[in-house]
Every structure is written in C-alpha cells, then in structure tokens.
Design a protein around this motif. Structure first.
Motif, PDB file in Angstrom:
ATOM      1  N   PHE A 303       0.822  -1.210   0.000  1.00 19.39           N
ATOM      2  CA  PHE A 303       0.000   0.000   0.000  1.00 19.39           C
ATOM      3  C   PHE A 303       0.854   1.257   0.000  1.00 19.39           C
ATOM      4  N   GLY A 304       2.133   1.112  -0.272  1.00 17.20           N
ATOM      5  CA  GLY A 304       2.987   2.264  -0.444  1.00 17.20           C
ATOM      6  C   GLY A 304       3.771   2.626   0.799  1.00 17.20           C
ATOM      7  N   GLY A 305       4.718   3.526   0.617  1.00 18.76           N
ATOM      8  CA  GLY A 305       5.634   3.911   1.684  1.00 18.76           C
ATOM      9  C   GLY A 305       5.242   5.192   2.390  1.00 18.76           C
ATOM     10  N   MET A 306       4.048   5.740   2.072  1.00 15.78           N
ATOM     11  CA  MET A 306       3.630   7.012   2.657  1.00 15.78           C
ATOM     12  C   MET A 306       2.526   6.801   3.678  1.00 15.78           C
ATOM     13  N   LEU A 307       2.651   7.437   4.841  1.00 13.46           N
ATOM     14  CA  LEU A 307       1.559   7.439   5.814  1.00 13.46           C
ATOM     15  C   LEU A 307       1.624   8.717   6.628  1.00 13.46           C
ATOM     16  N   SER A 308       0.532   9.015   7.319  1.00 12.50           N
ATOM     17  CA  SER A 308       0.523  10.179   8.198  1.00 12.50           C
ATOM     18  C   SER A 308       0.057   9.760   9.580  1.00 12.50           C
ATOM     19  N   LEU A 309       0.660  10.395  10.594  1.00 13.49           N
ATOM     20  CA  LEU A 309       0.268  10.165  11.984  1.00 13.49           C
ATOM     21  C   LEU A 309      -0.329  11.456  12.516  1.00 13.49           C
ATOM     22  N   CYS A 310      -1.524  11.379  13.094  1.00 13.99           N
ATOM     23  CA  CYS A 310      -2.099  12.536  13.774  1.00 13.99           C
ATOM     24  C   CYS A 310      -1.816  12.360  15.260  1.00 13.99           C
ATOM     25  N   VAL A 311      -1.054  13.299  15.814  1.00 11.74           N
ATOM     26  CA  VAL A 311      -0.513  13.153  17.174  1.00 11.74           C
ATOM     27  C   VAL A 311      -1.486  13.770  18.182  1.00 11.74           C
ATOM     28  N   ASN A 312      -1.748  13.064  19.294  1.00 15.71           N
ATOM     29  CA  ASN A 312      -2.547  13.646  20.372  1.00 15.71           C
ATOM     30  C   ASN A 312      -1.784  14.836  20.941  1.00 15.71           C
ATOM     31  N   GLY A 313      -2.510  15.952  21.141  1.00 16.85           N
ATOM     32  CA  GLY A 313      -1.837  17.120  21.718  1.00 16.85           C
ATOM     33  C   GLY A 313      -1.597  18.225  20.703  1.00 16.85           C
ATOM     34  N   GLY A 314      -2.111  18.082  19.502  1.00 21.23           N
ATOM     35  CA  GLY A 314      -2.098  19.184  18.534  1.00 21.23           C
ATOM     36  C   GLY A 314      -0.745  19.444  17.881  1.00 21.23           C
ATOM     37  N   ALA A 315      -0.655  20.640  17.283  1.00 20.70           N
ATOM     38  CA  ALA A 315       0.522  21.006  16.492  1.00 20.70           C
ATOM     39  C   ALA A 315       1.799  20.967  17.331  1.00 20.70           C
ATOM     40  N   GLU A 316       1.681  21.417  18.580  1.00 20.84           N
ATOM     41  CA  GLU A 316       2.860  21.489  19.446  1.00 20.84           C
ATOM     42  C   GLU A 316       3.453  20.100  19.681  1.00 20.84           C
ATOM     43  N   ALA A 317       2.561  19.140  19.975  1.00 18.34           N
ATOM     44  CA  ALA A 317       3.017  17.769  20.226  1.00 18.34           C
ATOM     45  C   ALA A 317       3.614  17.173  18.951  1.00 18.34           C
ATOM     46  N   ALA A 318       2.964  17.441  17.815  1.00 18.33           N
ATOM     47  CA  ALA A 318       3.467  16.901  16.542  1.00 18.33           C
ATOM     48  C   ALA A 318       4.864  17.435  16.254  1.00 18.33           C
ATOM     49  N   LEU A 319       5.054  18.752  16.482  1.00 15.29           N
ATOM     50  CA  LEU A 319       6.372  19.351  16.239  1.00 15.29           C
ATOM     51  C   LEU A 319       7.414  18.799  17.208  1.00 15.29           C
ATOM     52  N   ALA A 320       6.983  18.501  18.450  1.00 15.19           N
ATOM     53  CA  ALA A 320       7.929  17.938  19.426  1.00 15.19           C
ATOM     54  C   ALA A 320       8.381  16.547  18.979  1.00 15.19           C
ATOM     55  N   VAL A 321       7.450  15.744  18.450  1.00 10.65           N
ATOM     56  CA  VAL A 321       7.811  14.395  17.988  1.00 10.65           C
ATOM     57  C   VAL A 321       8.794  14.498  16.822  1.00 10.65           C
ATOM     58  N   SER A 322       8.480  15.341  15.846  1.00 12.14           N
ATOM     59  CA  SER A 322       9.392  15.425  14.693  1.00 12.14           C
ATOM     60  C   SER A 322      10.733  16.021  15.131  1.00 12.14           C
ATOM     61  N   GLY A 323      10.689  16.946  16.092  1.00  9.82           N
ATOM     62  CA  GLY A 323      11.931  17.571  16.572  1.00  9.82           C
ATOM     63  C   GLY A 323      12.865  16.589  17.255  1.00  9.82           C
ATOM     64  N   ALA A 324      12.292  15.521  17.808  1.00  8.35           N
ATOM     65  CA  ALA A 324      13.107  14.547  18.553  1.00  8.35           C
ATOM     66  C   ALA A 324      13.694  13.461  17.644  1.00  8.35           C
ATOM     67  N   CYS A 325      13.287  13.438  16.384  1.00  6.43           N
ATOM     68  CA  CYS A 325      13.719  12.338  15.503  1.00  6.43           C
ATOM     69  C   CYS A 325      15.203  12.427  15.167  1.00  6.43           C
ATOM     70  N   ARG A 326      15.839  11.273  15.145  1.00  7.93           N
ATOM     71  CA  ARG A 326      17.247  11.217  14.750  1.00  7.93           C
ATOM     72  C   ARG A 326      17.445  10.407  13.478  1.00  7.93           C
ATOM     73  N   VAL A 327      16.535   9.456  13.218  1.00  8.89           N
ATOM     74  CA  VAL A 327      16.643   8.665  11.984  1.00  8.89           C
ATOM     75  C   VAL A 327      15.846   9.355  10.866  1.00  8.89           C
ATOM     76  N   PHE A 328      14.572   9.635  11.126  1.00  6.22           N
ATOM     77  CA  PHE A 328      13.775  10.408  10.165  1.00  6.22           C
ATOM     78  C   PHE A 328      14.403  11.787  10.013  1.00  6.22           C
ATOM     79  N   LYS A 329      14.616  12.225   8.789  1.00 11.77           N
ATOM     80  CA  LYS A 329      15.112  13.578   8.536  1.00 11.77           C
ATOM     81  C   LYS A 329      13.910  14.510   8.437  1.00 11.77           C
ATOM     82  N   ARG A 330      14.027  15.696   9.050  1.00 11.10           N
ATOM     83  CA  ARG A 330      12.956  16.684   8.927  1.00 11.10           C
ATOM     84  C   ARG A 330      13.143  17.406   7.590  1.00 11.10           C
ATOM     85  N   ALA A 331      12.372  17.001   6.596  1.00 13.86           N
ATOM     86  CA  ALA A 331      12.511  17.589   5.259  1.00 13.86           C
ATOM     87  C   ALA A 331      11.247  17.304   4.474  1.00 13.86           C
TER      88      ALA A 331
END
Ligand SMILES: *Cc1c(COP(=O)(O)O)cnc(C)c1O
Length: 382
Positions: A303-331
């Motif tokens: 079903f492909g390599g693309m998916l989206s996660l909706c994070v509990n806690g809104g935009a702030e929580a979502a940005l915190a999760v992406s900010g903590a990533c070390r393997v996933f590149k923020r791009a």
C-alpha cells in the motif's frame, strides 16, 4: 529484451529494458550531453535528431521503460513533476471545464487556483475519491479533464480509478491520475481505465532525492497527447540529459525500494494504530482506513511507503515528535531511500485543509525497527 514483452516489469526495470548500447555494448547507456546534432551535406535531419528541446537520445530509454512499466503507449519526461502537471492543464483550451480534488498535492491545487483562471479554465473541486460528488461535478460535453491522485497527499485517501474513469468517460472527459505515491509497482492506472498517468519522478521513480523530474504516460497516442508533446517542446520544460540518465539508473531498483518501503510503512502503521500518543494513523493498508477495500482491489503487493500520523496534543506535540527524531530527517519531499518526516501544516499555505497535528512520513529503506524506535522516542516526550 524488448522483443519479449512477456517479461515481468521487475525484470524490465532491473535491466532498463536491456537495450544494447550500440558503440561498445555497454550494459549501461551513455549520457548524450549534446544540445544539437550535425546534419549531412544536404542539410536534412536524417538521423531524426536536431536539437535537445525536441528530444535527446538520453530520454529514450527512460521514457520507453516507464511506458512499459505503466503499460502505456508513450511517455514524456519533464523538468519537474509540476512541469508535467502544467503541460496537462495548459494543453486544454479556454472555457474547458476540469474537475480536481479539494485536497491533493498542494502544488496542483495552487497551480489550478493561481493560473487556471488566466488560462481560461473552469475548475470544479470535489472531495478526492467521492464518486457521487464527481458524478455531480462533471458536465457532459464540457468537462475535458478529471484529475485524481491516489493514494492522495497527505491524508492518503484512495480514489477508485476504474469508477472515476467511467464517470469521466461518460461525460466525454479524460481521466488523469497522479500516481506518484503508488508507482507502477503497486498500481497501473491505465489498466483501470485512466487516460493519462502523471509522476513526480523526483520521488519514487528516481528514489535518491537527487533529481527533479516529471513524467506523463499516455494510454493512447492520440491528438491530446500530441498537443502535450508540442507543449513540452514549445514551452521548453525538458529534462537535462544527466538527470534523465540518473532517473533511468534509479528506476532499475524501483521494485526493491518500493516493496521495502511499503513493508516498513505497513509495520509502522500497525504499530502506532493503537498507540496512546496517536489520535489517528492514515494509511490505506490498515483495514480501518476508509479507502482500504478500494486500495486492496487496485493496489498489488503493498500500500505504499507514505503514511501520516495525527498526534494527540495538537501542532505542538506533533512538532515535538518530529523535533526529537534522529533517523527520520525533517525535510519535505518523499520517495527516497532515506525516511523523511514533515509537519505539513507549518509549511502549507494558511488556507490548507491539512490537520494541524499531522506528521507526514515518507518511509525509506532503513530497518523498520530503527524507524519505530525513533518515533517512540519522540512520543515518550509529549
Ligand atoms: C512532488 C509531487 C509533485 C510535484 O513534483 P515536483 O517534481 O516537485 O515538481 C506532484 N504530485 C505529487 C503527488 C508529488 O508528491
């Protein structure tokens, strides 16, 4: 190998159709950087080559391969995915009616909103994949083009290609499918009735985040297709020969890359589906996804390599999760061997309908366990 069309697509891709390189029998084709081609004494262009804006020998193999993988009658490469999209809309005439999805790749929505009216197009917007809305939106005899994207950025909604084609054709319109996320590995839209397939070849087809390219594949060599070809020539949005060569090299591993990404994406989607930090996982491979049944019918092998996660806690929580990533590149972008994470709402225009807590993941070919652990580490912080 081209005289044996019954070879499976992964065989055709691995060997780039197996064309012989005429000068030295290299198994990799050369790059033809020449912008112009010499003529014989009578000044006639008997080699069929004149100038690279018409065509360049380096395009031939990549275009023939993609046409074969899609089961199409022809393919044209463009300087970007958006150049390919623009050519499709610009090949229409003033007063022509088109129907496009409300939520789709943002560049397509922006092009149609910003330039469609200048071009004299009348545009109707429908929820992507909503067949009743599409049925109501088409105007028999006036609608020339129905545009769909499946699975569709960034909510990964699924549009039924065969049913959309039937509605478009009954109204006298053609169906174009942005198949960037599916790739010919998972879906061959022409087999389901599409007239035109579009790819941001920048993404999976090239697969290494180092080429910007677009492609169109047609079901038939007809008058609308020739108009698109004339537009590429006259407007000049051609690909550079070096990029065409890199794209061909990328396509040789397309099947391996897309299957690996799809498998990992399926695992990641399953892992986070019932996670307390996650409100919703958007992935057509989950049975809970509204488009799953249609996706299971028109996608093969994943079903492909693309998916989206909706994070509990809104935009702030979502940005915190992406900010903590070390393997996933923020791009931004997608379809490369490296995994990318993106908080879409902060980079789309203010009127974007994308949920504020949505993180879009492009799953690469790293170990799925490393990708899961990366997201878990971020979620533990919020
Ligand atoms: C990236 C993308 C495009 C545009 O392609 P470019 O090469 O960036 O111009 C169009 N459609 C989809 C689905 C894309 O992901």
């Amino acid at each position: 190998m081209t005289d044996a069309p019954d070879f499976r697509p992964e065989t055709l891709a691995a060997q780039a159709l197996g064309w012989d390189e005429p000068a030295h029998q290299g198994i990799v084709p050369p790059i033809y950087p020449s912008t112009t081609f010499a003529r014989p004494a009578d000044n006639q262009g008997r080699t069929g080559r004149m100038y690279t804006r018409d065509a360049n020998p380096t395009y031939d193999q990549a275009e023939a391969l993609l046409a074969a993988l899609e089961g199409g009658a022809g393919c044209l490469l463009f300087s970007s995915g958006m150049a390919a999209v623009s050519a499709v809309f610009q090949a229409l005439g003033p007063g022509d009616h088109v129907v496009v999805p409300q939520v789709t790749y943002h560049g397509v929505r922006t092009w149609v909103k910003r330039h469609g009216a200048h071009w004299g197009l009348e545009v109707g917007f429908v929820p992507n994949g909503d067949l009743d809305a599409l049925e109501r939106a088409v105007r028999p005899g006036e609608t020339r083009l129905v545009w769909i994207e499946t699975p569709c950025n960034p909510l990964w909604e699924v549009a039924d290609i065969a049913a959309s084609a039937a509605i478009a054709h009954a109204a006298g319109a053609r169906l174009a499918v942005d198949s960037t996320a599916a790739t010919p590995v998972l879906t061959r839209p022409i087999e389901h009735g599409a007239d035109l397939v579009m790819h941001a070849a920048t993404k999976y087809l090239n697969g290494h985040s180092d080429v910007l390219a677009g492609a169109l594949v047609t079901a038939r060599d007809d008058e609308p297709w020739r108009r698109i070809g004339a537009l590429r020539h006259d407007a000049g949005a051609v690909l550079g020969p070096f990029e065409a060569w890199l794209l061909l090299r990328g396509m040789r591993t397309l099947y391996l890359r897309v299957r690996a990404s799809s498998q990992s994406a399926q695992r990641i989607a399953g892992h986070f589906e019932s996670h307390p930090g996650i409100a919703r996982v958007l992935y057509p491979g989950l049975e809970s996804h509204p488009g799953h049944a249609v996706a299971a019918r028109q996608m093969q092998g994943g079903f492909g390599g693309m998916l989206s996660l909706c994070v509990n806690g809104g935009a702030e929580a979502a940005l915190a999760v992406s900010g903590a990533c070390r393997v996933f590149k923020r791009a931004t972008s997608l379809g490369g061997v490296e995994s990318l994470i993106e908080h879409r709402a902060s980079i789309e225009p203010p009127d974007s309908p994308v949920p504020k807590n949505l993180l879009r993941l492009s799953v690469g070919i790293e170990a799925a366990d490393d990708l899961i652990a990366d997201l878990e580490r971020g979620l533990a912080l919020v």
